[in-house]
Structures are given as C-alpha cells and as structure tokens.
Design a protein around this motif. Structure first.
Motif, PDB file in Angstrom:
ATOM      1  N   PHE A   1       1.191  -9.737  -0.933  1.00  0.00           N
ATOM      2  CA  PHE A   1       0.249  -9.617   0.179  1.00  0.00           C
ATOM      3  C   PHE A   1      -1.035  -8.925  -0.280  1.00  0.00           C
ATOM      4  N   LEU A   2      -0.881  -7.797  -0.997  1.00  0.00           N
ATOM      5  CA  LEU A   2      -2.049  -7.071  -1.486  1.00  0.00           C
ATOM      6  C   LEU A   2      -2.894  -7.922  -2.432  1.00  0.00           C
ATOM      7  N   ALA A   3      -2.243  -8.654  -3.313  1.00  0.00           N
ATOM      8  CA  ALA A   3      -2.982  -9.512  -4.244  1.00  0.00           C
ATOM      9  C   ALA A   3      -3.772 -10.582  -3.484  1.00  0.00           C
ATOM     10  N   ALA A   4      -3.171 -11.159  -2.462  1.00  0.00           N
ATOM     11  CA  ALA A   4      -3.851 -12.202  -1.680  1.00  0.00           C
ATOM     12  C   ALA A   4      -5.032 -11.627  -0.907  1.00  0.00           C
TER      13      ALA A   4
ATOM     14  N   GLY B   1      -6.379   2.025   8.891  1.00  0.00           N
ATOM     15  CA  GLY B   1      -5.031   1.991   8.344  1.00  0.00           C
ATOM     16  C   GLY B   1      -4.112   1.046   9.082  1.00  0.00           C
ATOM     17  N   PHE B   2      -3.223   0.414   8.321  1.00  0.00           N
ATOM     18  CA  PHE B   2      -2.227  -0.490   8.876  1.00  0.00           C
ATOM     19  C   PHE B   2      -0.867  -0.175   8.282  1.00  0.00           C
ATOM     20  N   GLN B   3       0.151  -0.424   9.053  1.00  0.00           N
ATOM     21  CA  GLN B   3       1.510  -0.378   8.537  1.00  0.00           C
ATOM     22  C   GLN B   3       1.930  -1.819   8.272  1.00  0.00           C
ATOM     23  N   TYR B   4       2.436  -2.057   7.079  1.00  0.00           N
ATOM     24  CA  TYR B   4       2.825  -3.408   6.679  1.00  0.00           C
ATOM     25  C   TYR B   4       4.337  -3.499   6.605  1.00  0.00           C
ATOM     26  N   ASP B   5       4.890  -4.499   7.262  1.00  0.00           N
ATOM     27  CA  ASP B   5       6.321  -4.769   7.245  1.00  0.00           C
ATOM     28  C   ASP B   5       6.521  -6.104   6.543  1.00  0.00           C
ATOM     29  N   ALA B   6       6.915  -6.042   5.282  1.00  0.00           N
ATOM     30  CA  ALA B   6       7.037  -7.242   4.454  1.00  0.00           C
ATOM     31  C   ALA B   6       8.034  -8.243   5.029  1.00  0.00           C
ATOM     32  N   GLU B   7       9.121  -7.761   5.573  1.00  0.00           N
ATOM     33  CA  GLU B   7      10.138  -8.661   6.133  1.00  0.00           C
ATOM     34  C   GLU B   7       9.595  -9.407   7.350  1.00  0.00           C
TER      35      GLU B   7
ATOM     36  N   VAL C   1      -0.075 -10.788  14.968  1.00  0.00           N
ATOM     37  CA  VAL C   1       0.313 -11.138  13.601  1.00  0.00           C
ATOM     38  C   VAL C   1       1.540 -10.298  13.255  1.00  0.00           C
ATOM     39  N   PRO C   2       2.674 -10.938  13.023  1.00  0.00           N
ATOM     40  CA  PRO C   2       3.883 -10.167  12.728  1.00  0.00           C
ATOM     41  C   PRO C   2       3.764  -9.428  11.400  1.00  0.00           C
ATOM     42  N   GLY C   3       4.231  -8.197  11.388  1.00  0.00           N
ATOM     43  CA  GLY C   3       4.264  -7.419  10.158  1.00  0.00           C
ATOM     44  C   GLY C   3       3.022  -6.601   9.883  1.00  0.00           C
TER      45      GLY C   3
ATOM     46  N   GLU D   1      -9.335 -12.164  -1.561  1.00  0.00           N
ATOM     47  CA  GLU D   1     -10.317 -12.571  -0.543  1.00  0.00           C
ATOM     48  C   GLU D   1     -11.474 -11.566  -0.439  1.00  0.00           C
ATOM     49  N   GLY D   2     -11.443 -10.540  -1.283  1.00  0.00           N
ATOM     50  CA  GLY D   2     -12.556  -9.583  -1.314  1.00  0.00           C
ATOM     51  C   GLY D   2     -12.401  -8.402  -0.392  1.00  0.00           C
ATOM     52  N   VAL D   3     -11.212  -8.194   0.133  1.00  0.00           N
ATOM     53  CA  VAL D   3     -10.965  -7.068   1.030  1.00  0.00           C
ATOM     54  C   VAL D   3     -10.482  -5.885   0.197  1.00  0.00           C
ATOM     55  N   ALA D   4     -11.136  -4.732   0.357  1.00  0.00           N
ATOM     56  CA  ALA D   4     -10.685  -3.518  -0.318  1.00  0.00           C
ATOM     57  C   ALA D   4      -9.462  -3.000   0.414  1.00  0.00           C
ATOM     58  N   PHE D   5      -8.348  -2.997  -0.256  1.00  0.00           N
ATOM     59  CA  PHE D   5      -7.088  -2.618   0.380  1.00  0.00           C
ATOM     60  C   PHE D   5      -6.337  -1.692  -0.554  1.00  0.00           C
ATOM     61  N   ASP D   6      -5.935  -0.518  -0.057  1.00  0.00           N
ATOM     62  CA  ASP D   6      -5.179   0.442  -0.872  1.00  0.00           C
ATOM     63  C   ASP D   6      -3.697   0.187  -0.750  1.00  0.00           C
TER      64      ASP D   6
END
Length: 75
Positions: free
Chosen positions: A63-66, A48-54, A27-29, A70-75
C-alpha cells in the motif's frame, strides 16, 4: 508577512482536509485520526490515518509503495 496569512491558509487546509475525508469516506481499511479538542483547530501539517491491511485487502508495505508511487508523501 506569513502571520498575516495564517488564518487564510489554515482555512484552506481545513477545506482541503474536509474534501479528502469526504472522498475517503467508506474506503475500507482507511480511518483518519480524529481531533476531539473542542477549543482548537489543527494546523494540518500532516493528516494521520490508521491503516487496516486486512480490511483494505493489501499488505501495508505494498500500500505504501503504491501511494508513494503516486507522489503522496506517506510515513
């Protein structure tokens, strides 16, 4: 009582994390943080994940809102 179940629960967490990493592979990004400690196994309270928006093609806040929708706790 909880300590007696620790090894079993850590093994289950390890298996769950491996399955998630497998599903997210390619999955890219989205790049998970890696644990490079040779003599330890993480407890996986959080993953932990590193997110690359581009690379993902979506702004971080969207992305965080989506993900949260879906019910995923995401900081």
């Amino acid at each position: 009582p909880q300590f007696a179940k620790l090894d079993e629960r850590n093994e289950r967490r390890w298996q769950n994390v491996q399955e998630l990493l497998h599903l997210l592979r390619g999955v890219p990004g989205i790049r998970p943080f890696a644990n490079h400690l040779q003599d330890s196994q993480p407890g996986f309270y959080k993953l932990g994940f590193q997110y690359d928006a581009e690379a993902f093609g979506m702004p971080r806040d969207r992305f965080l809102a989506a993900v949260r929708a879906e019910g995923v706790a995401f900081d």
